[in-house]
Design a protein around this motif. Structure first.
Motif, PDB file in Angstrom:
ATOM      1  N   ALA A   7       0.827  -1.212   0.000  1.00 19.46           N
ATOM      2  CA  ALA A   7       0.000   0.000   0.000  1.00 19.46           C
ATOM      3  C   ALA A   7       0.860   1.261   0.000  1.00 19.46           C
ATOM      4  CB  ALA A   7      -0.920   0.000   1.224  1.00 19.46           C
ATOM      5  N   ASP A   8       0.839   1.958  -1.144  1.00 20.27           N
ATOM      6  CA  ASP A   8       1.494   3.263  -1.232  1.00 20.27           C
ATOM      7  C   ASP A   8       0.421   4.342  -1.096  1.00 20.27           C
ATOM      8  OD1 ASP A   8       3.514   5.120  -1.455  1.00 20.27           O
ATOM      9  OD2 ASP A   8       4.209   4.478  -3.417  1.00 20.27           O
ATOM     10  N   MET A   9       0.800   5.604  -1.192  1.00 19.07           N
ATOM     11  CA  MET A   9      -0.160   6.660  -0.868  1.00 19.07           C
ATOM     12  C   MET A   9      -0.380   7.689  -1.979  1.00 19.07           C
ATOM     13  SD  MET A   9      -0.266   8.926   2.593  1.00 19.07           S
ATOM     14  CE  MET A   9      -1.708   9.909   2.980  1.00 19.07           C
ATOM     15  N   GLU A  10       0.685   7.975  -2.785  1.00 18.79           N
ATOM     16  CA  GLU A  10       0.566   9.062  -3.764  1.00 18.79           C
ATOM     17  C   GLU A  10      -0.535   8.809  -4.781  1.00 18.79           C
ATOM     18  OE1 GLU A  10       3.321   7.609  -2.779  1.00 18.79           O
ATOM     19  OE2 GLU A  10       4.894   9.082  -2.356  1.00 18.79           O
ATOM     20  N   GLY A  11      -0.843   7.535  -5.035  1.00 18.60           N
ATOM     21  CA  GLY A  11      -1.858   7.199  -6.029  1.00 18.60           C
ATOM     22  C   GLY A  11      -3.274   7.105  -5.475  1.00 18.60           C
ATOM     23  N   SER A  60       3.648   0.792   2.683  1.00 17.39           N
ATOM     24  CA  SER A  60       4.795   0.995   1.786  1.00 17.39           C
ATOM     25  C   SER A  60       5.081   2.455   1.469  1.00 17.39           C
ATOM     26  CB  SER A  60       4.548   0.239   0.470  1.00 17.39           C
ATOM     27  OG  SER A  60       4.484  -1.149   0.706  1.00 17.39           O
ATOM     28  N   HIS A  61       4.568   3.372   2.261  1.00 14.89           N
ATOM     29  CA  HIS A  61       4.775   4.792   1.950  1.00 14.89           C
ATOM     30  C   HIS A  61       5.581   5.510   3.037  1.00 14.89           C
ATOM     31  CE1 HIS A  61       4.102   8.906   0.745  1.00 14.89           C
ATOM     32  NE2 HIS A  61       3.624   9.167   1.952  1.00 14.89           N
ATOM     33  N   SER A  62       6.658   6.177   2.618  1.00 19.89           N
ATOM     34  CA  SER A  62       7.407   7.107   3.479  1.00 19.89           C
ATOM     35  C   SER A  62       7.829   6.435   4.786  1.00 19.89           C
ATOM     36  CB  SER A  62       6.554   8.353   3.718  1.00 19.89           C
ATOM     37  OG  SER A  62       7.256   9.318   4.459  1.00 19.89           O
ATOM     38  N   TYR A 104      -0.500   3.420  -5.892  1.00 20.43           N
ATOM     39  CA  TYR A 104       0.795   3.536  -6.566  1.00 20.43           C
ATOM     40  C   TYR A 104       0.806   4.730  -7.531  1.00 20.43           C
ATOM     41  CZ  TYR A 104       3.470  -0.532  -4.906  1.00 20.43           C
ATOM     42  OH  TYR A 104       4.225  -1.408  -4.162  1.00 20.43           O
ATOM     43  N   HIS A 105       2.019   5.139  -7.898  1.00 21.47           N
ATOM     44  CA  HIS A 105       2.223   6.351  -8.717  1.00 21.47           C
ATOM     45  C   HIS A 105       3.191   6.049  -9.847  1.00 21.47           C
ATOM     46  CE1 HIS A 105       6.086   6.500  -6.736  1.00 21.47           C
ATOM     47  NE2 HIS A 105       5.424   6.152  -5.643  1.00 21.47           N
ATOM     48  N   ALA A 106       3.304   6.984 -10.780  1.00 19.37           N
ATOM     49  CA  ALA A 106       4.193   6.809 -11.933  1.00 19.37           C
ATOM     50  C   ALA A 106       5.656   6.983 -11.527  1.00 19.37           C
ATOM     51  CB  ALA A 106       3.838   7.816 -13.018  1.00 19.37           C
ATOM     52  N   ASP A 116       5.205  12.136  -9.596  1.00 20.08           N
ATOM     53  CA  ASP A 116       6.059  11.094 -10.186  1.00 20.08           C
ATOM     54  C   ASP A 116       7.421  11.024  -9.486  1.00 20.08           C
ATOM     55  OD1 ASP A 116       6.406  13.712 -11.927  1.00 20.08           O
ATOM     56  OD2 ASP A 116       8.219  12.528 -12.281  1.00 20.08           O
ATOM     57  N   HIS A 117       7.816   9.832  -9.129  1.00 23.79           N
ATOM     58  CA  HIS A 117       9.153   9.574  -8.578  1.00 23.79           C
ATOM     59  C   HIS A 117       9.384   8.075  -8.564  1.00 23.79           C
ATOM     60  CE1 HIS A 117       6.633   8.954  -5.008  1.00 23.79           C
ATOM     61  NE2 HIS A 117       7.608   8.252  -4.497  1.00 23.79           N
ATOM     62  N   THR A 118      10.642   7.679  -8.420  1.00 27.09           N
ATOM     63  CA  THR A 118      10.979   6.264  -8.276  1.00 27.09           C
ATOM     64  C   THR A 118      11.859   6.141  -7.035  1.00 27.09           C
ATOM     65  OG1 THR A 118      10.853   5.993 -10.666  1.00 27.09           O
ATOM     66  CG2 THR A 118      11.933   4.223  -9.430  1.00 27.09           C
TER      67      THR A 118
HETATM   68 ZN   LIG Z   1       4.759   6.687  -1.491  1.00 25.43          ZN
END
Ligand SMILES: [Zn+2]
Length: 277
Positions: A7-11, A60-62, A104-106, A116-118
């Motif tokens: 689980a990410d957050m930006e998306g 999975s975020h920050s 999720y994000h690009a 956007d970031h990796t």
């Molecule tokens: Zn994130």
């Protein structure tokens, strides 16, 4: 049937700025972490309606301490906190039947990808594996692939979904927002996003037989371009990393899990070079 959720957050629907996803922020973040948590819940509910049983969530975020426990079913487990060796893929193993990526994000450099970031846009300019420009979803899918686990659902903005489906065409994508550049979105309402995710999660579980674990064929070549030369100065100190240009290094290994850890070691060390001198 065991399900793994990274689980990410930006998306998350409606998210459009760093402040909304910054755990140090006290005005916007508390609201948006609840939206993130509800999307995770929607994915779990949809999966369970189609037969998933055990669920492991990896925040999975920050800080990796974002998802609110009180938004989750009481019988799921969650990996919480950071400095995990496998980061956004911690805890996965061959007993899982499938995986979801939520919020999720690009990858860095993708036009109209919100935020956007990796992994880190302060240090990493580009990440390629076997010539494929990678975002976090593709890199993480390749870790899961070493365990034979396919990624069957991803939620996020349109640019993120399209970039990832170009590499993982069997994955069900849920577009919760359109990006207008890097810091604005045209989003569905959070409640609607949860409905879309719940429904797509059920469909993804039903279709999981057509999904494939994603693998990079060895020898696996990792190529990193950093933002600055001083980042590469530090990364090339790691045994096995070869300097290939002013801002670039290369690392080759047959085992993707080893390569993934080397990747994290490289950008974390390279990021340490950003300290003022
Ligand atoms: Zn994130």
């Amino acid at each position: 049937m065991k399900l793994y959720v990274s689980a990410d957050m930006e998306g998350t629907a409606a998210v459009a700025s760093w402040t909304q996803v910054d755990p140090a922020n006290t005005t916007e973040y508390p609201y948006y972490r609840r939206l993130m948590s509800r999307e995770v819940r929607a994915a779990i509910d949809g999966a369970r309606a189609a037969g998933a049983t055990d669920v492991l969530v990896n925040d999975s975020h920050s800080s990796m301490r974002n998802v609110l426990w009180d938004e989750l079913p009481s019988d799921v487990r969650m990996i919480y906190g950071n400095r995990k060796p496998f980061s956004m893929t911690q805890g996965v193993d061959a007993t899982f039947a499938a995986a979801f990526f939520t919020g999720y994000h690009a990858g860095v450099g993708v036009q109209d990808g919100v935020l956007d970031h990796t992994y880190t846009s302060e240090t990493l300019y580009n990440t390629r594996v076997n010539g494929v420009v990678c975002n976090e979803a593709i890199l993480n899918a390749a870790v899961l692939g070493t365990h034979g686990v396919p990624v069957i659902l991803m939620t996020g903005d349109r640019a993120a979904i399209e970039q990832t489906q170009a590499v993982l065409p069997w994955m069900t994508g849920v577009v919760v927002k359109e990006s207008i550049g890097r810091f604005a979105t045209n989003s569905v309402a959070p409640e609607r996003a949860c409905e879309l995710i719940r429904s797509a999660a059920s469909t993804a579980i039903e279709r999981r037989a057509s999904a494939q674990p994603f693998v990079f064929e060895p020898p696996i070549v990792l190529e990193l371009d950093f933002v600055q030369t001083h980042n590469a100065d530090f990364a090339e100190l790691i045994p096995g990393f070869e300097r290939t240009g002013g801002r670039s290094v290369r690392f080759v290994h047959d085992d993707f899990r080893t390569l993934f850890k080397a990747y994290h070691a490289a950008f974390r060390l390279a990021g340490a070079a950003n300290a003022h001198v």
